[in-house]
Design an enzyme around this catalytic site. Structure first.
Site, PDB file in Angstrom:
ATOM      1  N   LYS A   1       2.634  -3.792   6.255  1.00  0.00           N
ATOM      2  CA  LYS A   1       2.918  -3.867   4.816  1.00  0.00           C
ATOM      3  C   LYS A   1       4.430  -3.735   4.534  1.00  0.00           C
ATOM      4  O   LYS A   1       4.946  -4.361   3.606  1.00  0.00           O
ATOM      5  CB  LYS A   1       2.128  -2.786   4.062  1.00  0.00           C
ATOM      6  CG  LYS A   1       0.630  -3.083   4.010  1.00  0.00           C
ATOM      7  CD  LYS A   1       0.373  -4.359   3.229  1.00  0.00           C
ATOM      8  CE  LYS A   1      -1.077  -4.681   3.040  1.00  0.00           C
ATOM      9  NZ  LYS A   1      -1.294  -5.938   2.315  1.00  0.00           N
TER      10      LYS A   1
ATOM     11  N   SER B   1       0.855  -1.195   0.000  1.00  0.00           N
ATOM     12  CA  SER B   1       0.000   0.000   0.000  1.00  0.00           C
ATOM     13  C   SER B   1       0.886   1.239   0.000  1.00  0.00           C
ATOM     14  O   SER B   1       1.989   1.219   0.551  1.00  0.00           O
ATOM     15  CB  SER B   1      -0.857   0.003   1.256  1.00  0.00           C
ATOM     16  OG  SER B   1      -1.383   1.291   1.487  1.00  0.00           O
ATOM     17  N   SER B   2       0.371   2.337  -0.566  1.00  0.00           N
ATOM     18  CA  SER B   2       1.169   3.571  -0.618  1.00  0.00           C
ATOM     19  C   SER B   2       1.376   4.185   0.769  1.00  0.00           C
ATOM     20  O   SER B   2       2.191   5.096   0.919  1.00  0.00           O
ATOM     21  CB  SER B   2       0.506   4.592  -1.545  1.00  0.00           C
ATOM     22  OG  SER B   2      -0.785   4.912  -1.073  1.00  0.00           O
ATOM     23  N   CYS B   3       0.665   3.692   1.801  1.00  0.00           N
ATOM     24  CA  CYS B   3       0.861   4.270   3.137  1.00  0.00           C
ATOM     25  C   CYS B   3       2.155   3.795   3.792  1.00  0.00           C
ATOM     26  O   CYS B   3       2.481   4.221   4.896  1.00  0.00           O
ATOM     27  CB  CYS B   3      -0.336   4.000   4.037  1.00  0.00           C
ATOM     28  SG  CYS B   3      -0.506   2.276   4.477  1.00  0.00           S
TER      29      CYS B   3
ATOM     30  N   HIS C   1     -12.936   3.358   2.585  1.00  0.00           N
ATOM     31  CA  HIS C   1     -12.054   4.404   2.079  1.00  0.00           C
ATOM     32  C   HIS C   1     -12.915   5.567   1.559  1.00  0.00           C
ATOM     33  O   HIS C   1     -14.139   5.453   1.453  1.00  0.00           O
ATOM     34  CB  HIS C   1     -11.178   3.857   0.945  1.00  0.00           C
ATOM     35  CG  HIS C   1     -10.147   2.886   1.422  1.00  0.00           C
ATOM     36  ND1 HIS C   1     -10.296   1.529   1.282  1.00  0.00           N
ATOM     37  CD2 HIS C   1      -8.962   3.068   2.059  1.00  0.00           C
ATOM     38  CE1 HIS C   1      -9.250   0.920   1.810  1.00  0.00           C
ATOM     39  NE2 HIS C   1      -8.423   1.826   2.291  1.00  0.00           N
TER      40      HIS C   1
ATOM     41  N   TYR D   1      -0.990  -0.432   9.987  1.00  0.00           N
ATOM     42  CA  TYR D   1      -1.139  -1.090   8.677  1.00  0.00           C
ATOM     43  C   TYR D   1       0.156  -0.936   7.867  1.00  0.00           C
ATOM     44  O   TYR D   1       0.638  -1.882   7.245  1.00  0.00           O
ATOM     45  CB  TYR D   1      -2.308  -0.438   7.944  1.00  0.00           C
ATOM     46  CG  TYR D   1      -2.638  -1.008   6.605  1.00  0.00           C
ATOM     47  CD1 TYR D   1      -3.154  -2.297   6.480  1.00  0.00           C
ATOM     48  CD2 TYR D   1      -2.481  -0.252   5.443  1.00  0.00           C
ATOM     49  CE1 TYR D   1      -3.486  -2.810   5.243  1.00  0.00           C
ATOM     50  CE2 TYR D   1      -2.820  -0.759   4.207  1.00  0.00           C
ATOM     51  CZ  TYR D   1      -3.318  -2.040   4.108  1.00  0.00           C
ATOM     52  OH  TYR D   1      -3.649  -2.543   2.876  1.00  0.00           O
TER      53      TYR D   1
HETATM   54  O1  GFB Z   1      -9.453   6.897   1.818  1.00  0.00           O
HETATM   55  P1  GFB Z   1      -9.172   7.323   3.190  1.00  0.00           P
HETATM   56  O2  GFB Z   1     -10.043   6.779   4.258  1.00  0.00           O
HETATM   57  O3  GFB Z   1      -7.706   6.958   3.591  1.00  0.00           O
HETATM   58  O4  GFB Z   1      -9.286   8.926   3.291  1.00  0.00           O
HETATM   59  P2  GFB Z   1      -6.224   7.530   3.431  1.00  0.00           P
HETATM   60  C1  GFB Z   1      -8.673   9.797   2.384  1.00  0.00           C
HETATM   61  C2  GFB Z   1      -9.016  11.227   2.706  1.00  0.00           C
HETATM   62  O5  GFB Z   1     -10.420  11.426   2.455  1.00  0.00           O
HETATM   63  C3  GFB Z   1      -8.794  11.669   4.160  1.00  0.00           C
HETATM   64  C4  GFB Z   1     -11.012  12.124   3.544  1.00  0.00           C
HETATM   65  O6  GFB Z   1      -8.285  12.996   4.163  1.00  0.00           O
HETATM   66  C5  GFB Z   1     -10.202  11.669   4.750  1.00  0.00           C
HETATM   67  O7  GFB Z   1     -10.377  12.556   5.846  1.00  0.00           O
HETATM   68  N1  GFB Z   1     -12.451  11.838   3.604  1.00  0.00           N
HETATM   69  C6  GFB Z   1     -13.442  12.722   3.393  1.00  0.00           C
HETATM   70  C7  GFB Z   1     -13.029  10.656   3.919  1.00  0.00           C
HETATM   71  N2  GFB Z   1     -14.644  12.172   3.597  1.00  0.00           N
HETATM   72  C8  GFB Z   1     -14.415  10.866   3.910  1.00  0.00           C
HETATM   73  C9  GFB Z   1     -15.294   9.787   4.229  1.00  0.00           C
HETATM   74  O8  GFB Z   1     -16.517   9.915   4.283  1.00  0.00           O
HETATM   75  N3  GFB Z   1     -14.690   8.587   4.483  1.00  0.00           N
HETATM   76  C10 GFB Z   1     -13.333   8.413   4.449  1.00  0.00           C
HETATM   77  N4  GFB Z   1     -12.815   7.207   4.700  1.00  0.00           N
HETATM   78  N5  GFB Z   1     -12.481   9.440   4.185  1.00  0.00           N
HETATM   79  C11 GFB Z   1      -5.814   5.071   3.943  1.00  0.00           C
HETATM   80  C12 GFB Z   1      -5.044   4.339   4.981  1.00  0.00           C
HETATM   81  O9  GFB Z   1      -5.444   6.363   4.116  1.00  0.00           O
HETATM   82  O10 GFB Z   1      -5.473   4.717   2.623  1.00  0.00           O
HETATM   83  C13 GFB Z   1      -4.893   2.919   4.691  1.00  0.00           C
HETATM   84  O11 GFB Z   1      -5.641   4.580   6.240  1.00  0.00           O
HETATM   85  C14 GFB Z   1      -4.544   2.642   3.241  1.00  0.00           C
HETATM   86  O12 GFB Z   1      -3.914   2.401   5.525  1.00  0.00           O
HETATM   87  C15 GFB Z   1      -5.441   3.401   2.307  1.00  0.00           C
HETATM   88  O13 GFB Z   1      -3.196   2.975   2.989  1.00  0.00           O
HETATM   89  C16 GFB Z   1      -5.071   3.219   0.861  1.00  0.00           C
HETATM   90  O14 GFB Z   1      -5.813   7.679   2.014  1.00  0.00           O
HETATM   91  O15 GFB Z   1      -6.005   8.750   4.263  1.00  0.00           O
END
Ligand code: GFB
Length: 310
Positions: free
Chosen positions: A143, A110-112, A182, A139
């Site tokens: 990874k 994962s890119s994280c 996500h 996570y």
């Molecule tokens: O996709 P996401 O949950 O994960 O959130 P990450 C990306 C961005 O979208 C963050 C915003 O800045 C969130 O605050 N966001 C806005 C939301 N509205 C929403 C919503 O309703 N739901 C969610 N989930 N986000 C994850 C990692 O990071 O990416 C994992 O936690 C993994 O480990 C994954 O690497 C690919 O991109 O921030």
């Protein structure tokens, strides 16, 4: 080509997930036999079950898309599960593959894994050069361990084990649960429900300014099969689209696709996470692979799947 899939038995771990199911679809045209195991057959967290499965099935190759995954909130709420489950799953599968003389293995990360403030676009050699994003360090550590497992078995035993690091993925079969998903499926669902309910506003977590790079799961599966056939080296390879958008821009595109004209408001009690996560696509492009599915087209496809399945 470094590995010919014709006539090979390929185990796709995580075949029910969004990426695993896309890999199964993609392998259908490769002339190989796809092997899968549901949880009743092999619980991937149990070493003895995984070893027994490998002993009886004897796959030639493994594409490792099984993982405990989730969005920013799930990562923050369930750190033990994100670390333990992923460490167990990847350790069990890598070692069982070694014992069963698997010829080719692809580990999916994962890119994280990259530092929170890595230079953008993030090159593969940025790994372990700085501190991780705290919301998903559990996570990320799992990874990173997976990459190191693949490298160590390659180094000690000479196995052809490789690793790919995908960007934020989306597509058919995604998790649309608002607490654990996500951002892409969350925004698709929220905008759809706002339209259906006639709401004047849709709520987006955080400031809307973080930038993310998105890739459709079918493009990801295509890249993974491409790497499986054409790449053999210890260094992991980024798998992305090479372009990013802000969360606000993403929401506006989803609104266009869904046909919603209300206001976008921010919930500042929720975290932003990493400010920007755009990976360099140079290595994969240099090998000869490019994505085919544009962002708007991909969102339309994911939205159609959501409408048909929810
Ligand atoms: O996709 P996401 O949950 O994960 O959130 P990450 C990306 C961005 O979208 C963050 C915003 O800045 C969130 O605050 N966001 C806005 C939301 N509205 C929403 C919503 O309703 N739901 C969610 N989930 N986000 C994850 C990692 O990071 O990416 C994992 O936690 C993994 O480990 C994954 O690497 C690919 O991109 O921030």
């Amino acid at each position: 080509m470094t590995y010919n899939l014709q006539g090979k038995r390929i185990y796709v771990a995580g075949h029910r997930g969004m990426v695993g199911s896309a890999v199964v679809r993609r392998l259908a045209s490769e002339g190989c036999e796809v092997i899968t195991a549901d949880r009743a057959r092999a619980d991937l967290k149990r070493q003895s079950e995984v070893e027994a499965f490998f002993k009886s099935e004897r796959p030639d190759g493994v594409i490792m898309a099984a993982a405990k995954v989730g969005g920013i909130l799930a990562n923050d709420l369930y750190p033990a599960e994100f670390l333990y489950d992923n460490l167990m799953i990847e350790s069990n599968i890598v070692h069982a593959a070694h014992e069963a003389d698997v010829e080719k293995f692809l580990f999916l990360g994962s890119s994280c894994i990259y530092p929170k403030y890595a230079e953008q676009p993030i090159r593969e050699d940025s790994l372990l050069t700085g501190a991780l994003e705290p919301t998903n360090e559990w996570y990320a550590i799992a990874k990173i361990a997976g990459i190191k497992l693949a490298q160590s078995y390659r180094k000690q035993y000479g196995h052809d084990y490789i690793s790919a690091m995908p960007t934020n993925l989306y597509g058919p079969g995604d998790n649309f649960d608002l607490k654990t998903s996500h951002v892409m499926p969350a925004i698709i669902r929220k905008v759809h429900e706002a339209k259906m309910n006639g709401d004047k506003e849709v709520v987006v977590w955080g400031t809307g300014t973080p930038r993310r790079e998105f890739l459709h799961s079918d493009d990801c599966a295509d890249a993974l099969v491409f790497l499986f056939k054409n790449y053999s080296a210890p260094e992991h390879v980024n798998v992305g689209s090479g372009e990013d958008v802000s969360i606000l821009e993403l929401t506006q595109i989803v609104c266009e696709v869904v046909g919603y004209e209300g206001q976008v408001v921010n919930d500042l009690s929720k975290p932003d996470g990493t400010p920007r996560k755009l990976m360099s696509a140079d290595v994969l492009r240099g090998l000869g692979w490019q994505p085919k599915i544009g962002l708007k087209e991909g969102i339309l496809n994911a939205y159609s799947w959501y409408l048909e399945n929810h």
